[in-house]
Enzyme design. Sequence first.
Site, PDB file in Angstrom:
ATOM      1  CG  HIS A 133      -1.827   0.884   1.286  1.00 29.33           C
ATOM      2  ND1 HIS A 133      -1.546   2.276   1.749  1.00 29.33           N
ATOM      3  CD2 HIS A 133      -3.395   0.914   1.433  1.00 29.33           C
ATOM      4  CE1 HIS A 133      -2.819   2.968   1.757  1.00 29.33           C
ATOM      5  NE2 HIS A 133      -3.710   2.240   1.464  1.00 29.33           N
ATOM      6  CG  ASP A 157       0.377  -2.472   5.840  1.00 28.99           C
ATOM      7  OD1 ASP A 157      -0.572  -2.585   6.817  1.00 28.99           O
ATOM      8  OD2 ASP A 157       0.302  -1.860   5.030  1.00 28.99           O
ATOM      9  CD  GLN A 166      -6.908  -4.769   3.676  1.00 26.95           C
ATOM     10  OE1 GLN A 166      -7.912  -5.397   3.856  1.00 26.95           O
ATOM     11  NE2 GLN A 166      -7.073  -3.658   3.306  1.00 26.95           N
ATOM     12  CE  LYS A 202      -7.521  -0.679   6.155  1.00 23.03           C
ATOM     13  NZ  LYS A 202      -8.178  -0.120   4.986  1.00 23.03           N
ATOM     14  CB  CYS A 211      -3.761   3.565  -1.543  1.00 24.43           C
ATOM     15  SG  CYS A 211      -5.091   4.696  -1.304  1.00 24.43           S
TER      16      CYS A 211
END
Lengths: 147, 413
Positions: B128, B204, B207, B230, B372
């Site tokens: 991202h 990261d 997700q 999220k 993104c």
Amino acid sequence: MPGIEDLYREIILDHYRTPRNRGELQPPAISSEGHNPLCGDDIRIYLDVADGVVRDVKFSGQGCSISQSSTSMMTVAIKGKTVVEVGAFVRRFKHMMTLADNDEPVDESINLGDIEALQGVVKFPVRIKCATLGWNTLLEALTEASK
Amino acid sequence: MAGANTAFDAAVIRRDFPVLAQQIEGKPLVYLDSANTSQKPNIVIDTMAKFMRESYAPINRSAYTLAANATELFESARNSVAKFINANSSQEIVFTKNATEALNLLVNSWGRANLKTGDVVLLTHMEHHANIVPWQMLQQERGIELRWVPLTSDYQLDLTSLETLLSGVKVFSFTSMSNVLGTINPVEKLCAAAHAAGAIAIVDACQSVPHTHTDVRALGADFVTFSSHKMCGPSGLGVLWGRKELLEAMPPFLGGGNMISDVRLDGFTCAELPAKFEAGTPPIAEVVGLGAAVEFLSGVGMADIRQHEIAMSSYVLDLLTTRFGDDITIHGPRNPELRGATFSFAFRGIHPHDLSQVLDQSNVCVRAGHHCAKPLMKIIGANATARASFYLYNTTADADALADALDSASDIF
């Protein structure tokens, strides 16, 4: 929810399926590139200006039906116009898109022709940026041409 | 609310999310944009409303009971988050504005303190922008080198040259799951490889934390970042987890109130963790809301959520390929075990922006654009894609609605 038919009018889809003036112009024609950061679309406008008149205009790049058809119709409309006429024409269009700059007078008598079909875009505010991408890029090319 | 002892049923869980109960022009809302941001369950909405109605006060700086209670609720939420990802202590949980700020914090604090001209940072082609641009900003300033792990033809990380790529690397920063492709990366393996090469590992996890059980200690990572919004929590809040000894050795990022233990005319000393990295008034009600969100997710059961999303992936892949064949291109792994339920696709040459607009006529909410991740889009040869992402509240009926709406898009173009 406004009807989708207000957005995807037949003339718009026609210009999307069969874009006019798609291609490139070689230097000394100047060109400018515009991006829509929202969706990643990009458009390049090629402009051949001589003696204050737009002799030729072409465009390349990728985009949705609205950005592509709006740019296609724009190229048809501005070819042969003087730079001053094009400036007024762009202001008239941006006024229709509810993006008028209050400091600049808008000549509402200017007939946008087929481009009026894009009026429905105003009902889908997210898409206004799609409709104006080619036009803003044109303004940059005109600035470049006046240098 | 569904409890850990009841069988997982997305249709029941869905009733906890008031946004999803609405009908627009007589048709249900089909929300397929949870990779972007998730909807909020009643427990989060109610907890935040109750906190603001009854308990709202500044935290950490006032002696009165109202403020002391607010501080306790705030810190109790931090404990819940620490427990949720199996952190060693709540001191390792730093609240930021969002996950993007958490990554910027790492680049600016750890990066500036430890990286000099010529040092190498390894990233991947599926990052991202939040895990690319901050490093590029440091590259412009410091002249660090950025290297990239490429992709295989089936949308996995190509690890055949990982050892070579890691040679001389100081930081390996990568996503646990691609927000475009849905690909789940082998985080433990990548962390171990980073450490073997003498690099630190930054994950990261935006997700993956909302969708699967996360144990930061088992992952072997040094830093993990994720966002509240999220994972059923409010927006305006991100989380940085870091190993305590690393966080302690790092200089502060933002300066101001709360992050100091002393300020004099000739300088300052930093507060203890995690306050050192939390300058200014934090999003107080939001943190309390995130606490409710992780309790909610734990109550449902993260293992069950993952199983549901594997089943959804299987269903969606079968449905779309059976119904549309070569008319649909799904940019991502075909094996449901190797992916999350996030599907980027191209459909019958219709521009994703147009597609999303037409799907909206059926109340089907999908993201259109570059997500993104512009470098990745270029690599997979797409300017933009449409993306449908599923979460614990999505059912097979949502997938069916997507397929029906796709059919109607063909009628226009």
